[in-house]
Design an enzyme around this catalytic site. Structure first.
Site, mmCIF file in Angstrom:
data_model
loop_
_atom_site.group_PDB
_atom_site.id
_atom_site.type_symbol
_atom_site.label_atom_id
_atom_site.label_comp_id
_atom_site.label_asym_id
_atom_site.label_seq_id
_atom_site.Cartn_x
_atom_site.Cartn_y
_atom_site.Cartn_z
ATOM 1 N N CYS A 121 39.495 50.853 33.063
ATOM 2 C CA CYS A 121 39.505 49.467 32.612
ATOM 3 C C CYS A 121 39.810 49.392 31.117
ATOM 4 O O CYS A 121 39.491 50.306 30.351
ATOM 5 C CB CYS A 121 38.162 48.796 32.900
ATOM 6 S SG CYS A 121 37.896 48.470 34.666
ATOM 7 N N CYS A 202 42.221 46.453 35.212
ATOM 8 C CA CYS A 202 40.911 45.789 35.174
ATOM 9 C C CYS A 202 40.452 45.645 33.730
ATOM 10 O O CYS A 202 40.935 46.341 32.839
ATOM 11 C CB CYS A 202 39.883 46.556 36.002
ATOM 12 S SG CYS A 202 39.672 48.292 35.539
#
Length: 305
Positions: A121, A202
């Site tokens: 992420c 993400c």
């Protein structure tokens, strides 16, 4: 009478032998003709289709395998369970002996599954028309990953390949451009890889666009504009940071308030993303200044009056 009978038998035997000889000669001729026809077919077999783009990269197998092994051993040893030989075979199976204008997503699906890996992420960095700059940046800053920094992108970056229905099944002379046919091996591959890269993103994601392009920094026809934007997942991505980079010394064709950037912001807002746009993101601009350190855009501070 017996002499005439003997003479008749001799004639019959002669006719029979001549008949057999003619039959054998015909068979031999048939075999020779068949051989010539077969040989002729090989010589006049369809030649490789001719296209406008460069052909398959020489020693493609060695290039792909070398990059794969380098990636999983030297760069990301945590991916050491990847099978580079299977990855190469799945790439080869996707295009060898196939018409290079008839490639499908299904052809590449085994490769995508074999070579995919998680993307941490906050590290996904997308780009359009900033290829050289964005990759110099990810080389100097390990906090970000472009598609070309993933295993799939690393193996295929700047490499070309396409097949052909005739032997040897790979065309080393030419491959089709996107303008010649959409479903060519390169276009289908990068569209699938880009879609997968966007779906994996993400946290906070970044996109580096070129503010010195007269036609506009955001283009709906680009891979980013047509595929990646629409495959970002609003449930996984918290923010999109737009870095609008202009060339040192210009031209300054567009800023964050420009028409194409506003169109991009509108698309992202409709998909419920939070957006931050920054003109000439300073860490990237400093990298630009390495090549032009004396330019006024590269001064670290200005005199205040």
């Amino acid at each position: 009478m017996p002499l005439q009978q003997g003479s008749a038998r001799t004639r019959q035997r002669t006719v029979l032998l001549v008949g057999i000889a003619v039959l054998l000669a015909a068979l031999v001729l048939a075999v020779v003709l068949a051989s010539l026809l077969t040989h002729g077919r090989h010589e006049i077999s369809p030649k490789m289709l001719k296209w406008k783009d460069r052909g398959t990269t020489k020693n493609l197998q060695e290039v792909i395998l070398g990059r794969c092994y380098n990636y999983i051993t030297a760069q990301y040893p945590e991916l050491g369970d990847k099978d580079c030989l299977k990855i190469w075979e799945s790439l080869k199976d996707a295009f060898v002996y196939k018409n290079p204008c008839n490639i499908t997503a299904e052809d590449y699906q085994p490769l995508m599954e074999l070579a995919s890996h998680p993307i941490p992420c906050n590290k996904s960095l997308f780009w359009s028309k900033t290829g050289d700059l964005v990759h110099r940046y990810t080389k100097s800053n390990q906090n970000f990953l472009t598609l070309e920094d993933t295993l799939l992108g690393y193996m295929a970056d700047s490499v070309s390949w396409c097949g052909d229905p005739s032997a040897p099944g790979i065309n080393y002379e030419s491959c089709p451009k996107r303008s010649e046919c959409e479903s060519n091996p390169s276009s289908v591959f990068w569209k699938m890889a880009s879609k997968m890269f966007a779906e994996a993103a993400c946290g906070v994601v970044q996109v580096m666009l070129n503010g010195s392009i007269e036609a506009g920094a955001f283009r709906s026809s680009s891979i980013f504009g047509s595929i990646e934007v629409f495959n970002l997942n609003p449930d996984k991505v918290s923010e999109v940071h737009i870095w609008l980079m202009q060339d040192i010394g210009g031209p300054q064709s567009e800023s964050c308030s420009g028409h194409s950037i506003q169109r991009l912001i509108s698309i992202l807002e409709e998909r419920n993303f939070k957006i931050i746009c920054e003109d000439n993101y300073r860490p990237v601009q400093l990298l630009q200044c390495v090549h032009n350190p004396d330019h006024t855009d590269c001064r670290l501070c200005t005199n205040s009056t």
